[in-house]
Design an enzyme around this catalytic site. Sequence first.
Site, PDB file in Angstrom:
ATOM      1  N   LYS A 238       1.072  -0.451   7.866  1.00 27.12           N
ATOM      2  CA  LYS A 238       0.271   0.601   8.512  1.00 27.12           C
ATOM      3  C   LYS A 238       1.281   1.600   9.081  1.00 27.12           C
ATOM      4  CE  LYS A 238      -3.675   1.195  11.655  1.00 27.12           C
ATOM      5  NZ  LYS A 238      -4.507   2.095  10.859  1.00 27.12           N
TER       6      LYS A 238
HETATM    7  N1  PMP Z   1      -7.453   1.787   5.520  1.00 25.11           N
HETATM    8  C1  PMP Z   1      -6.862   2.684   6.318  1.00 25.11           C
HETATM    9  C2  PMP Z   1      -6.074   3.794   5.707  1.00 25.11           C
HETATM   10  C3  PMP Z   1      -6.966   2.579   7.706  1.00 25.11           C
HETATM   11  O1  PMP Z   1      -6.375   3.473   8.498  1.00 25.11           O
HETATM   12  C4  PMP Z   1      -7.723   1.527   8.264  1.00 25.11           C
HETATM   13  C5  PMP Z   1      -7.854   1.414   9.753  1.00 25.11           C
HETATM   14  N2  PMP Z   1      -6.775   0.696  10.296  1.00 25.11           N
HETATM   15  C6  PMP Z   1      -8.332   0.616   7.395  1.00 25.11           C
HETATM   16  C7  PMP Z   1      -8.187   0.775   6.026  1.00 25.11           C
HETATM   17  C8  PMP Z   1      -9.145  -0.532   7.927  1.00 25.11           C
HETATM   18  O2  PMP Z   1      -8.328  -1.449   8.591  1.00 25.11           O
HETATM   19  P1  PMP Z   1      -8.850  -2.308   9.825  1.00 25.11           P
HETATM   20  O3  PMP Z   1     -10.157  -2.881   9.413  1.00 25.11           O
HETATM   21  O4  PMP Z   1      -7.810  -3.350   9.987  1.00 25.11           O
HETATM   22  O5  PMP Z   1      -8.990  -1.396  10.971  1.00 25.11           O
END
Ligand code: PMP
Length: 299
Positions: A158
Amino acid sequence: MALVPFDDRDGMIWWNGQLRPWRDAKLHVLSHGLHYGSAVFEGERAYGGNIFKLTEHSERLKNSAAILGYDVPYTVAEIDEACRATLAANNLTDAYVRPIAWRGSEQLAVSAKLTSINLAIAVWAWPNLFGADRMKGVRLGLAAWRRPHPETAPTASKAAGLYMIGTMSKHKAEDQGFDDALMLDWRGQVAEATGANIFFVIDGALHTPKPDCFLDGITRRTVMGIARRHGIKVVERAILPEEMAQATEVFLAGTAAEVTPVRQIGELSFIPGPVTERLLRDYEALVQMSPEKVAALAA
Ligand code: PMP
């Protein structure tokens, strides 16, 4: 609602081990994270005082940094505790939680081995990304930008730098009157929205792309678990854009978006339906449970 700039707010921000007044949480302009995209971050939500799946988020933060070649100098347990302390210091129980790690300003070049590794955590009230009446569904435009091959970019991290693709895609979608963008991957397969994963209901089963070049969201995994507990079949596979017309329901899943129905993708229309509503309500109920109960359900 007028937007209050993020540097013009009050509260406390956790910064390298200490809580600082919000307005003093400032960074030098010659920080490596700003120039070379070496920051990694998390997005979490607290409900009723508990941060949902906190440890999974802290683990992902450490892992995101490890993929970029550095170690966040706190243990997962310490990061968990720091997130809780920041929430408490701001007197919030329902909030968005944003930990961010970055390389500092000791060295400003592509090589950054001498930089300090920093961690800050901020929390703020932030209702659902798409607003209160999200059951009516959001509209997605198709992005021109694609999610890159995992050998082209650190797609499992991330990493802040990867969000430039999302921002460009989202701006274009908004300019065209959409709420968000749906991005394809480098192969032309359906990937994800700019801050959430995507699901399709096809013949009563839940279909979602394999997360092999984008984030395997914690909400995504949670929703798949809820679906399986309801006896709904979950299929992770390559999905081509031509197949989207077969879906009877489409929804997004992410920490900020929670479960949000999709009513349009480009020219295609969908009606938010019972499968989405059930998963949305179950997700809403799950996030309110104690961490022990959530862990027991996931086991
Ligand atoms: N894809 C992207 C690009 C994101 O920014 C997020 C949010 N973190 C997600 C998917 C979903 O991830 P999560 O469910 O862990 O928040």
